[in-house]
Design a protein around this motif. Structure first.
Motif, PDB file in Angstrom:
ATOM      1  N   GLY A 229       0.791  -1.224   0.000  1.00 38.83           N
ATOM      2  CA  GLY A 229       0.000   0.000   0.000  1.00 38.83           C
ATOM      3  C   GLY A 229       0.826   1.277   0.000  1.00 38.83           C
ATOM      4  O   GLY A 229       0.275   2.364   0.183  1.00 38.83           O
ATOM      5  N   VAL A 230       2.139   1.188  -0.234  1.00 36.41           N
ATOM      6  CA  VAL A 230       2.976   2.392  -0.228  1.00 36.41           C
ATOM      7  C   VAL A 230       2.744   3.191  -1.503  1.00 36.41           C
ATOM      8  O   VAL A 230       2.335   2.658  -2.533  1.00 36.41           O
ATOM      9  CB  VAL A 230       4.468   2.036  -0.084  1.00 36.41           C
ATOM     10  CG1 VAL A 230       4.715   1.285   1.225  1.00 36.41           C
ATOM     11  CG2 VAL A 230       4.962   1.211  -1.278  1.00 36.41           C
ATOM     12  N   GLY A 231       3.022   4.493  -1.427  1.00 38.12           N
ATOM     13  CA  GLY A 231       2.846   5.348  -2.597  1.00 38.12           C
ATOM     14  C   GLY A 231       4.125   5.607  -3.360  1.00 38.12           C
ATOM     15  O   GLY A 231       4.098   6.178  -4.457  1.00 38.12           O
ATOM     16  N   ALA A 232       5.252   5.227  -2.790  1.00 38.88           N
ATOM     17  CA  ALA A 232       6.555   5.398  -3.435  1.00 38.88           C
ATOM     18  C   ALA A 232       7.528   4.428  -2.789  1.00 38.88           C
ATOM     19  O   ALA A 232       7.266   3.889  -1.709  1.00 38.88           O
ATOM     20  CB  ALA A 232       7.052   6.834  -3.301  1.00 38.88           C
ATOM     21  N   VAL A 233       8.669   4.213  -3.450  1.00 42.80           N
ATOM     22  CA  VAL A 233       9.701   3.305  -2.954  1.00 42.80           C
ATOM     23  C   VAL A 233      11.058   3.950  -3.193  1.00 42.80           C
ATOM     24  O   VAL A 233      11.292   4.538  -4.261  1.00 42.80           O
ATOM     25  CB  VAL A 233       9.661   1.938  -3.670  1.00 42.80           C
ATOM     26  CG1 VAL A 233      10.700   0.998  -3.073  1.00 42.80           C
ATOM     27  CG2 VAL A 233       8.279   1.310  -3.588  1.00 42.80           C
ATOM     28  N   VAL A 234      11.959   3.845  -2.227  1.00 41.85           N
ATOM     29  CA  VAL A 234      13.333   4.286  -2.423  1.00 41.85           C
ATOM     30  C   VAL A 234      14.219   3.049  -2.496  1.00 41.85           C
ATOM     31  O   VAL A 234      14.123   2.142  -1.659  1.00 41.85           O
ATOM     32  CB  VAL A 234      13.802   5.240  -1.303  1.00 41.85           C
ATOM     33  CG1 VAL A 234      13.637   4.640   0.068  1.00 41.85           C
ATOM     34  CG2 VAL A 234      15.248   5.676  -1.524  1.00 41.85           C
ATOM     35  N   VAL A 235      15.056   2.980  -3.550  1.00 44.42           N
ATOM     36  CA  VAL A 235      15.816   1.761  -3.830  1.00 44.42           C
ATOM     37  C   VAL A 235      17.246   2.107  -4.228  1.00 44.42           C
ATOM     38  O   VAL A 235      17.552   3.235  -4.627  1.00 44.42           O
ATOM     39  CB  VAL A 235      15.152   0.932  -4.952  1.00 44.42           C
ATOM     40  CG1 VAL A 235      13.803   0.397  -4.515  1.00 44.42           C
ATOM     41  CG2 VAL A 235      15.020   1.757  -6.238  1.00 44.42           C
ATOM     42  N   THR A 236      18.123   1.083  -4.146  1.00 44.02           N
ATOM     43  CA  THR A 236      19.522   1.199  -4.574  1.00 44.02           C
ATOM     44  C   THR A 236      19.829   0.034  -5.519  1.00 44.02           C
ATOM     45  O   THR A 236      20.577  -0.872  -5.167  1.00 44.02           O
ATOM     46  CB  THR A 236      20.468   1.182  -3.358  1.00 44.02           C
ATOM     47  OG1 THR A 236      20.199   0.009  -2.565  1.00 44.02           O
ATOM     48  CG2 THR A 236      20.261   2.400  -2.479  1.00 44.02           C
ATOM     49  N   PRO A 237      19.256   0.027  -6.729  1.00 46.28           N
ATOM     50  CA  PRO A 237      19.284  -1.181  -7.571  1.00 46.28           C
ATOM     51  C   PRO A 237      20.628  -1.497  -8.217  1.00 46.28           C
ATOM     52  O   PRO A 237      20.912  -2.660  -8.499  1.00 46.28           O
ATOM     53  CB  PRO A 237      18.226  -0.895  -8.635  1.00 46.28           C
ATOM     54  CG  PRO A 237      18.171   0.600  -8.707  1.00 46.28           C
ATOM     55  CD  PRO A 237      18.432   1.083  -7.319  1.00 46.28           C
ATOM     56  N   SER A 238      21.471  -0.495  -8.471  1.00 38.84           N
ATOM     57  CA  SER A 238      22.736  -0.773  -9.154  1.00 38.84           C
ATOM     58  C   SER A 238      23.732  -1.477  -8.243  1.00 38.84           C
ATOM     59  O   SER A 238      24.502  -2.327  -8.688  1.00 38.84           O
ATOM     60  CB  SER A 238      23.345   0.527  -9.693  1.00 38.84           C
ATOM     61  OG  SER A 238      22.512   1.073 -10.692  1.00 38.84           O
ATOM     62  N   HIS A 239      23.731  -1.114  -6.965  1.00 41.50           N
ATOM     63  CA  HIS A 239      24.593  -1.775  -5.970  1.00 41.50           C
ATOM     64  C   HIS A 239      23.888  -1.616  -4.636  1.00 41.50           C
ATOM     65  O   HIS A 239      24.088  -0.639  -3.925  1.00 41.50           O
ATOM     66  CB  HIS A 239      25.985  -1.140  -5.945  1.00 41.50           C
ATOM     67  CG  HIS A 239      26.927  -1.809  -4.993  1.00 41.50           C
ATOM     68  ND1 HIS A 239      27.532  -1.136  -3.957  1.00 41.50           N
ATOM     69  CD2 HIS A 239      27.365  -3.094  -4.917  1.00 41.50           C
ATOM     70  CE1 HIS A 239      28.309  -1.969  -3.275  1.00 41.50           C
ATOM     71  NE2 HIS A 239      28.225  -3.161  -3.842  1.00 41.50           N
ATOM     72  N   GLN A 240      23.043  -2.586  -4.318  1.00 45.20           N
ATOM     73  CA  GLN A 240      22.141  -2.441  -3.184  1.00 45.20           C
ATOM     74  C   GLN A 240      22.914  -2.268  -1.879  1.00 45.20           C
ATOM     75  O   GLN A 240      23.888  -2.970  -1.606  1.00 45.20           O
ATOM     76  CB  GLN A 240      21.226  -3.673  -3.089  1.00 45.20           C
ATOM     77  CG  GLN A 240      19.949  -3.456  -2.298  1.00 45.20           C
ATOM     78  CD  GLN A 240      20.115  -3.613  -0.787  1.00 45.20           C
ATOM     79  OE1 GLN A 240      20.958  -4.381  -0.338  1.00 45.20           O
ATOM     80  NE2 GLN A 240      19.313  -2.888  -0.022  1.00 45.20           N
ATOM     81  N   PHE A 241      22.461  -1.291  -1.086  1.00 46.32           N
ATOM     82  CA  PHE A 241      23.073  -1.097   0.227  1.00 46.32           C
ATOM     83  C   PHE A 241      22.155  -1.690   1.289  1.00 46.32           C
ATOM     84  O   PHE A 241      20.985  -1.352   1.348  1.00 46.32           O
ATOM     85  CB  PHE A 241      23.273   0.392   0.529  1.00 46.32           C
ATOM     86  CG  PHE A 241      23.966   0.600   1.855  1.00 46.32           C
ATOM     87  CD1 PHE A 241      25.348   0.589   1.934  1.00 46.32           C
ATOM     88  CD2 PHE A 241      23.238   0.763   3.030  1.00 46.32           C
ATOM     89  CE1 PHE A 241      25.997   0.743   3.150  1.00 46.32           C
ATOM     90  CE2 PHE A 241      23.872   0.915   4.252  1.00 46.32           C
ATOM     91  CZ  PHE A 241      25.262   0.906   4.313  1.00 46.32           C
TER      92      PHE A 241
END
Length: 459
Positions: A229-241
């Motif tokens: 149910g979130v409205g946005a996501v923050v991600v680190t897809p190139s080199h996940q931290f």
């Protein structure tokens, strides 16, 4: 959780054990309902008296951190609320430690002082007087042009200078986006589990809650995301931290499909995307859908975090609101520093700096791997292809985890574990360390691993 080692003076063990347990509850590493070892078991693990552990349990029960059910053990109480995860992440590095393996800091001695000084003199000589007035909140036009060209070339983004906002690092980018999303009615944003604890704190400052979303070896799991149910996501897809994985193409596509279907947004934190050692860096997610992905980056790892210079490429639907938020926050970043960075980027100095850092950090990564192999045999290391840290999975034979960390601290070695960055508590007994290496010379890396090995093998 760092607990006092058996070698600590007796007068210090009781207070130290109490404070370690308090901090573990406050930070969320010991969650409500967790059953603690019996006093006999914990005393044996730590090499202290059973009476000391009993006294500690009684004290923390009286304070409300623990609860004791007669005949069924001691548990973590629900009375204490966890402090925001990662409150110490940007504090000064731990004092009193001989070697600090905490991740997140580059080698500041690599800062190109001569090149920066030369660019600064050049800028001061030619910068027209009107440029020193109140700046465009988005940033100096020549810097936005230079960054757009560099990011398109190096990171594969869709980089329109008109949609690039210069900001005070990724931290300000996250905060600004949080305010804009809140104004649009978004109340909850998803963050990776494990992930950067700072993201949650920054969104909280904007009045937005965060929800942990689980990962596997390919990236964010689509099922929990769809149900969140979130409205946005923050991600680190190139080199996940901090796990170090690079998201698979399938998971990248699934995330973008979620954003399109739910009218959601993605914030891509490309915190160290330029540091790849085995091949060319993985291209940024933003290049696949610039209308759903806001892309943020910084010079904190390539130059210095103290410069407070970063950028965000913004979807057109959010641009006006983000620029207005930037204007009301600080009226824009300092013009002279922006002009100097533009000079470095356009004249090739920034590319030279990246190559210099890559050579140094690859050498240090190799020194760390060699030291782990020599002093802690059986340790499995992942996340080595990119970035400034690795995940070192130390066999359970060197544990248990609490004693391992306590002995490391007693030997002057500062460590962070994977459990510090998420909610998972693996039960296999292995100790998962997040080992930063960029800020340490090869000799210091070898010394730190040797001290650690000597400490955890002793007694």
């Amino acid at each position: 959780m760092l607990l006092p080692a058996a070698g600590a003076p007796a007068r210090r063990r009781g207070p130290a054990l109490q404070e370690a347990l308090r901090e573990a509850v406050r930070s969320g590493r010991l969650t409500a309902g967790t059953r603690l070892p019996s006093s006999r078991e914990l005393a044996a693990d730590l090499g202290v008296s059973r009476g000391l552990v009993t006294e500690t349990y009684e004290q923390l029960t009286a304070e409300g951190y623990l609860r004791s059910d007669r005949g069924s053990g001691t548990w973590v109480s629900g009375a204490a609320r966890s402090a925001a995860r990662g409150a110490r992440d940007h504090a000064p590095r731990a004092a009193g430690f001989l070697v600090d393996f905490s991740p997140g800091t580059p080698d500041l001695s690599l800062f190109p002082r001569a090149a920066w000084g030369a660019a600064q003199r050049s800028v001061l000589a030619r910068l027209p007087h009107p440029s020193l007035g109140y700046p465009d909140p988005r940033g100096l036009p020549e810097l936005r042009e230079a960054l757009a060209g560099m990011l398109a070339r190096r990171r594969g983004v869709v980089a329109d200078p008109e949609r690039l906002v210069v900001c005070s690092g990724v931290a300000q980018a996250v905060t600004m986006l949080g305010f804009v999303l809140r104004d649009r009615g978004v109340r909850t944003v998803g963050v990776e589990d494990p992930g950067s604890p700072e993201h949650g704190r920054l969104f909280a400052s904007a009045g937005v809650e965060t929800r942990w979303l689980p990962l596997d070896e390919e990236g964010l799991l689509p099922g929990p995301l769809a149900a969140s149910g979130v409205g946005a996501v923050v991600v680190t897809p190139s080199h996940q931290f901090p796990s170090g994985i690079s998201w698979s193409a399938e998971r990248r596509s699934a995330l973008l499909e979620w954003a399109r279907e739910t009218d959601g947004y993605v914030l891509e934190d490309d915190y160290d995307g330029d540091f790849r050692y085995d091949r060319a860096p993985v291209g940024a997610l933003q290049g696949l859908d610039p209308e759903r992905v806001a892309y943020a980056g910084t010079v904190s790892k390539s130059l210095a975090p103290g410069l407070r210079l970063g950028w965000m490429l913004v979807p057109d639907t959010l641009l006006a609101e983000l620029v207005e938020r930037k204007r009301t926050m600080d009226l824009g970043n300092p013009v002279l520093d922006q002009a100097v960075l533009a000079e470095l980027v356009t004249r090739g100095g920034y590319d030279r700096q990246l190559r210099r850092c890559q050579r140094a950090y690859r050498e240090r990564r190799d020194a760390l791997l060699a030291a782990l192999d020599a002093y802690l045999p059986g340790t499995r290391v992942t996340g080595i292809a990119a970035g400034l840290h690795v995940i070192a999975r130390v066999p359970a034979v060197f544990g248990p985890r609490e004693r391992f960390l306590a002995r490391a601290a007693d030997a002057g070695v500062a460590l962070r574990t994977l459990e510090d960055y998420g909610t998972e508590r693996p039960a296999d007994g292995d100790i998962r360390l997040v080992v930063g290496y960029a800020h340490l010379a090869p000799s210091a890396l070898a010394r730190g691993v040797r001290l650690l090995a000597e400490a955890v093998r002793g007694g």
